[in-house]
Design a protein around this motif. Structure first.
Motif, mmCIF file in Angstrom:
data_model
loop_
_atom_site.group_PDB
_atom_site.id
_atom_site.type_symbol
_atom_site.label_atom_id
_atom_site.label_comp_id
_atom_site.label_asym_id
_atom_site.label_seq_id
_atom_site.Cartn_x
_atom_site.Cartn_y
_atom_site.Cartn_z
ATOM 1 N N THR B 44 7.558 4.293 -0.593
ATOM 2 C CA THR B 44 6.690 3.188 -0.184
ATOM 3 C C THR B 44 6.710 2.072 -1.223
ATOM 4 O OG1 THR B 44 5.248 4.923 0.678
ATOM 5 C CG2 THR B 44 4.410 2.678 0.786
ATOM 6 N N ALA B 45 6.658 2.441 -2.490
ATOM 7 C CA ALA B 45 6.647 1.438 -3.548
ATOM 8 C C ALA B 45 7.952 0.649 -3.560
ATOM 9 C CB ALA B 45 6.418 2.117 -4.901
ATOM 10 N N LEU B 46 9.076 1.341 -3.382
ATOM 11 C CA LEU B 46 10.364 0.658 -3.369
ATOM 12 C C LEU B 46 10.470 -0.312 -2.205
ATOM 13 C CD1 LEU B 46 13.145 3.166 -4.456
ATOM 14 C CD2 LEU B 46 12.542 0.940 -5.449
ATOM 15 N N SER B 47 10.025 0.160 -1.011
ATOM 16 C CA SER B 47 10.126 -0.770 0.120
ATOM 17 C C SER B 47 9.159 -1.928 -0.050
ATOM 18 C CB SER B 47 9.901 -0.051 1.456
ATOM 19 O OG SER B 47 9.169 1.109 1.290
ATOM 20 N N ALA B 48 8.010 -1.677 -0.699
ATOM 21 C CA ALA B 48 7.068 -2.775 -0.943
ATOM 22 C C ALA B 48 7.675 -3.803 -1.890
ATOM 23 C CB ALA B 48 5.767 -2.228 -1.515
ATOM 24 N N LEU B 49 8.531 -3.340 -2.817
ATOM 25 C CA LEU B 49 9.192 -4.273 -3.735
ATOM 26 C C LEU B 49 10.197 -5.151 -3.005
ATOM 27 C CD1 LEU B 49 10.161 -2.399 -7.035
ATOM 28 C CD2 LEU B 49 8.850 -4.506 -6.812
ATOM 29 N N VAL B 50 10.827 -4.567 -1.971
ATOM 30 C CA VAL B 50 11.916 -5.274 -1.303
ATOM 31 C C VAL B 50 11.397 -6.267 -0.267
ATOM 32 C CG1 VAL B 50 13.930 -4.987 0.185
ATOM 33 C CG2 VAL B 50 13.515 -3.392 -1.710
ATOM 34 N N VAL B 51 10.420 -5.844 0.561
ATOM 35 C CA VAL B 51 9.996 -6.718 1.653
ATOM 36 C C VAL B 51 8.951 -7.741 1.189
ATOM 37 C CG1 VAL B 51 10.437 -4.955 3.388
ATOM 38 C CG2 VAL B 51 8.131 -5.214 2.456
ATOM 39 N N GLY B 52 8.841 -8.821 1.929
ATOM 40 C CA GLY B 52 7.844 -9.827 1.592
ATOM 41 C C GLY B 52 8.252 -11.204 2.036
ATOM 42 N N ALA B 53 7.380 -12.156 1.712
ATOM 43 C CA ALA B 53 7.581 -13.529 2.149
ATOM 44 C C ALA B 53 8.946 -14.053 1.702
ATOM 45 C CB ALA B 53 6.469 -14.407 1.602
ATOM 46 N N GLY B 325 -4.326 8.423 -1.114
ATOM 47 C CA GLY B 325 -4.989 7.122 -1.202
ATOM 48 C C GLY B 325 -4.004 6.048 -1.626
ATOM 49 N N ALA B 326 -3.154 6.371 -2.618
ATOM 50 C CA ALA B 326 -2.184 5.398 -3.110
ATOM 51 C C ALA B 326 -1.198 5.030 -2.006
ATOM 52 C CB ALA B 326 -1.455 5.964 -4.326
ATOM 53 N N VAL B 327 -0.693 6.032 -1.279
ATOM 54 C CA VAL B 327 0.281 5.770 -0.216
ATOM 55 C C VAL B 327 -0.355 4.896 0.877
ATOM 56 C CG1 VAL B 327 1.604 6.816 1.661
ATOM 57 C CG2 VAL B 327 1.648 7.853 -0.617
ATOM 58 N N ILE B 328 -1.567 5.287 1.322
ATOM 59 C CA ILE B 328 -2.211 4.539 2.419
ATOM 60 C C ILE B 328 -2.488 3.096 2.008
ATOM 61 C CG2 ILE B 328 -4.245 4.354 3.903
ATOM 62 C CD1 ILE B 328 -4.491 7.356 3.844
ATOM 63 N N LEU B 329 -3.042 2.918 0.798
ATOM 64 C CA LEU B 329 -3.408 1.566 0.390
ATOM 65 C C LEU B 329 -2.170 0.695 0.182
ATOM 66 C CD1 LEU B 329 -5.536 -0.430 -0.156
ATOM 67 C CD2 LEU B 329 -5.751 0.385 -2.484
ATOM 68 N N THR B 334 1.190 -3.658 2.025
ATOM 69 C CA THR B 334 2.513 -4.166 2.363
ATOM 70 C C THR B 334 2.507 -4.734 3.786
ATOM 71 O OG1 THR B 334 3.392 -2.447 0.932
ATOM 72 C CG2 THR B 334 4.964 -3.592 2.315
ATOM 73 N N LEU B 335 1.848 -3.990 4.694
ATOM 74 C CA LEU B 335 1.668 -4.497 6.052
ATOM 75 C C LEU B 335 0.924 -5.823 6.032
ATOM 76 C CD1 LEU B 335 0.590 -1.595 8.436
ATOM 77 C CD2 LEU B 335 2.456 -3.222 8.748
ATOM 78 N N ALA B 336 -0.166 -5.852 5.238
ATOM 79 C CA ALA B 336 -1.041 -7.024 5.218
ATOM 80 C C ALA B 336 -0.289 -8.276 4.804
ATOM 81 C CB ALA B 336 -2.217 -6.776 4.273
ATOM 82 N N ARG B 337 0.690 -8.121 3.898
ATOM 83 C CA ARG B 337 1.357 -9.338 3.449
ATOM 84 C C ARG B 337 2.658 -9.606 4.197
ATOM 85 N NH1 ARG B 337 5.313 -8.113 -0.364
ATOM 86 N NH2 ARG B 337 5.177 -5.972 -1.072
ATOM 87 N N GLU B 344 -1.096 -14.130 4.832
ATOM 88 C CA GLU B 344 -1.512 -12.775 4.510
ATOM 89 C C GLU B 344 -2.800 -12.407 5.223
ATOM 90 O OE1 GLU B 344 -2.066 -11.371 0.606
ATOM 91 O OE2 GLU B 344 -0.117 -12.079 -0.096
ATOM 92 N N ILE B 345 -2.918 -11.147 5.622
ATOM 93 C CA ILE B 345 -4.197 -10.654 6.139
ATOM 94 C C ILE B 345 -4.863 -9.906 4.989
ATOM 95 C CG2 ILE B 345 -5.290 -9.384 8.018
ATOM 96 C CD1 ILE B 345 -2.498 -8.959 9.185
ATOM 97 N N PRO B 346 -6.185 -10.028 4.814
ATOM 98 C CA PRO B 346 -6.833 -9.222 3.780
ATOM 99 C C PRO B 346 -6.632 -7.730 4.074
ATOM 100 C CG PRO B 346 -8.321 -10.921 4.575
ATOM 101 C CD PRO B 346 -7.130 -10.931 5.474
ATOM 102 N N VAL B 347 -6.290 -6.976 3.026
ATOM 103 C CA VAL B 347 -5.954 -5.568 3.218
ATOM 104 C C VAL B 347 -7.155 -4.774 3.719
ATOM 105 C CG1 VAL B 347 -6.429 -4.880 0.828
ATOM 106 C CG2 VAL B 347 -4.813 -3.571 2.189
ATOM 107 N N GLY B 348 -8.371 -5.250 3.368
ATOM 108 C CA GLY B 348 -9.586 -4.561 3.821
ATOM 109 C C GLY B 348 -9.651 -4.482 5.337
ATOM 110 N N ILE B 349 -9.090 -5.502 6.010
ATOM 111 C CA ILE B 349 -9.097 -5.491 7.474
ATOM 112 C C ILE B 349 -8.224 -4.351 7.981
ATOM 113 C CG2 ILE B 349 -8.326 -6.766 9.518
ATOM 114 C CD1 ILE B 349 -9.259 -9.317 8.124
#
Lengths: 255, 373
Positions: B44-53, B325-329, B334-337, B344-349
């Motif tokens: 999850t962390a690796l894919s979060a590093l790769v994807v984005g705006a 918790g770490a994986v879900i958050l 990553t989804l939120a951004r 970006e959507i606030p992650v709390g939503i």
């Protein structure tokens, strides 16, 4: 490893529950506390388990006052099974019995701990249930698990609060026989609260009859359970039958 | 006779071995679950590093991270990619991981020591307290300090949120201590204080000047976009120390699950255990919430999923909840951004979208034995 208590007093606020209660239990003996509702039977058991601290008197085990023994040490000497409280989260039978090893271990579970747990589970006929969740078990099975947890502490004294409540007759007999074995074979002491006078008469070496927080009578079941005592303490007219199969109290009517 | 005796001895030792094997396979399974979660977290962390705006390739990520970790072996990376990954994405990912660990670990421990499956930092009023603290700092700070607020603002807000969040938990515990530590008292006290603080936040919103109002609304929504290395450097050691401390009490928390009287009989000092673990769990949770704002339901959902996966033994439940918790958050953030990128959507939503249905599911499916006492 004698257990005796001397002049124990306990009150909730200004309301006295126990007043100078004394008793003595030797290794190999089963003592049952009997008496009407609200006379302090469970309170006495809680004082013995140090869940409540008595305001006066002494509780002495093996020559030492138990309030002065540190809690971890005491946990290896006394196993307590309170009346079934709801479990907050479901543990397996094996995990629950393993909790009894808490006073003996730090973090990891050793061979010795597993040996004791396996032996206790064999005694309580729980091996087949090891991986079942506690909330899937019947009342009788659960009670055996809780007693097994207390036995896994390897205590000298076993304290039980109404161990047969909500059990059918077969399971009542089974549980009380197992408890009796602990006292008679392993030379431990058992102190329990029982409501059923006939079960108390049959499975106890000693009875302690409480009334209004005081000891009304103490001694062997035959000495304690007579028509006069039952009338005075419970307000019930009863007949006593002495048969070859045992000693029976037949309650007739309230007076 | 003798033959019989030895036969039964064999049977006994066999059954004894069985119990041991049941125990050992159980432990092995739990360790496999933990290892799987660690792998999942890394992926999850690796894919979060790769994807984005600004999309960065896997190669760029390896180059940039490699160059900053082992500058001798990697050629210096493209400056823009480096700024994006090292300056923005990596601290954000680390903040997400540590926040998930903190909220979920604290939630698991709080549920255990209060013997209540509906407890979490969020439901005990901590988030409400932190929100009020942040609101107070944003609204009063911006009007009192004026331009100076821009420089000290972040830490003033975080400090105030932490202070209010942490003291709310202590207040809830204090109230419960006067009335006895019955779990329903704690929940009701938490809910009541939550209402009070939300009224306070509303009042502050009402009087807030326009600029402050915008900051406040953004803070209340919760999110990881403010992540920087300073926060990560502060939170990572703090939260990990707290979790190690809590793990040490795993057996005591297990014993408490069987009931207060049983725990006392097993040698647990229940009052000291409750106070000590509650302080440390609150410390970890309120410290992270102070920087991220309100992120609901992680502290509730992650421990419950973990209970289903790994059981209730806190020696495994606490680390499992942390990882979950770490994986879900991290996945939610990553989804939120990325969902509406570049917006970006606030992650709390997102966490609430996952959490609320789950909370209701728990209420409906709650087995009989899970009582409030």
């Amino acid at each position: 490893m004698e257990l005796f208590i001397e002049g124990v007093n306990f009150s909730y606020g200004s309301y006295p529950v126990l007043q100078s209660v004394s008793m003595e239990v030797k290794p190999g003996q089963v003592l049952s506390i009997i008496g009407p509702n609200g006379t302090g039977k469970s309170t006495l058991l809680r004082c013995l388990a140090q869940v409540l601290k008595p305001q006066g008197g002494k509780i002495i085990l093996d020559g030492r006052e138990i309030s002065k023994i540190n809690s971890r040490q005491l946990a290896k000497m006394m196993g307590y099974v309170p009346q079934a409280a709801g479990e907050a989260f479901s543990f397996t039978v094996l995990e629950t019995v393993l909790m009894g090893r808490k006073p003996h271990l730090t973090w990891g579970v050793g061979q010795k701990d597993l040996d004791v747990v396996a032996e206790v589970m064999r005694l309580m006929h729980l091996e087949e249930l090891a991986q079942r969740q506690l909330d899937e078990l019947s009342g009788g099975q659960k009670q055996r698990v809780f007693i097994a947890r207390a036995l896994a502490q390897q205590p000298q004294v076993l304290l039980l609060d109404e161990p047969t409540a909500s059990l059918d007759i077969r399971h009542q007999l089974e549980v009380l026989e197992l408890v009796g074995d602990f006292a008679h074979r392993q030379k431990g002491q058992v102190v329990m609260v029982l409501h059923d006078l006939n079960l108390a008469a049959r499975f106890s070496d000693l009875l302690l009859m409480l009334n209004d927080g005081r000891v009304f009578a103490a001694g062997s079941p035959r000495d304690v359970l007579n028509e006069a005592n039952i009338r005075a303490v419970y307000g019930v007219k009863a007949r006593i039958l002495n048969r070859a199969t045992g000693y029976y109290v037949i309650p007739l009517n309230p007076v | 006779m003798k033959v019989l005796a030895s036969k039964s001895n064999i049977a006994v030792s066999e059954r004894r071995r069985n119990i041991k094997e049941v125990y050992k396979t159980g432990i092995a399974k739990k360790i496999i679950v933990l290892l799987t979660l660690i792998v999942l977290l890394l992926v999850t962390a690796l894919s979060a590093l790769v994807v984005g705006a600004s999309s960065v390739g896997v190669k760029d990520v390896i180059k940039v991270v490699g160059a900053s970790l082992l500058p001798n072996y990697f050629a210096p990376a493209d400056a823009l990619a480096e700024a994006g990954i090292m300056g923005l994405r990596l601290p954000r990912i680390l903040l997400g991981i540590i926040t998930g660990i903190s909220l979920a670990g604290a939630g698991a421990v709080m549920q255990g020591i209060l013997r209540n499956p509906l407890v979490s930092p969020y439901t005990l009023g901590m988030s409400g307290g932190a929100s009020f603290g942040a609101a107070l700092a944003i609204v009063l700070g911006s009007s009192l300090l004026g331009a100076g607020f821009a420089t000290v603002g972040t830490f003033l807000v975080a400090g105030s949120a932490f202070l209010f969040g942490f003291s709310t938990m202590m207040l809830v515990y204090g109230i419960a201590k006067i009335k006895g530590t019955a779990p329903e008292t704690l929940i009701l006290a938490g809910v009541a204080l939550g209402y009070l603080f939300s009224a306070g936040v509303s009042a502050l919103k009402y009087i807030a000047p326009h600029e402050a109002l915008k900051d406040l609304v953004i803070w209340l929504m919760g999110g990881l976009w403010g992540a920087n290395w300073q926060q990560v450097g502060l939170l990572v050691p703090l939260v990990l120390l707290c979790m190690v401390f809590l793990m040490r009490f795993a057996w005591d928390i297990n014993a408490l699950a069987a009931g207060e009287e049983v725990a006392i009989n097993l040698g647990v000092n229940v009052k000291r255990l409750r106070l000590g673990t509650l302080i440390v769990a609150s410390l970890a949770a309120s410290a992270t919430v102070a920087f991220t704002g309100v992120i609901g339901f992680i502290g509730l959902v992650a421990p419950h999923i973990s209970r289903i996966l790994i059981g209730s033994d806190n020696r495994f439940l606490i680390p499992c909840s942390c990882l979950m918790g770490a994986v879900i958050l991290l996945a939610s953030d990553t989804l939120a951004r990325t969902v509406l990128a570049p917006a970006e959507i606030p992650v709390g939503i997102i966490t609430s979208l996952i959490g609320v249905p789950f909370f209701l599911y728990l209420l409906l499916k709650r087995r009989k034995h899970i009582t409030m006492s």
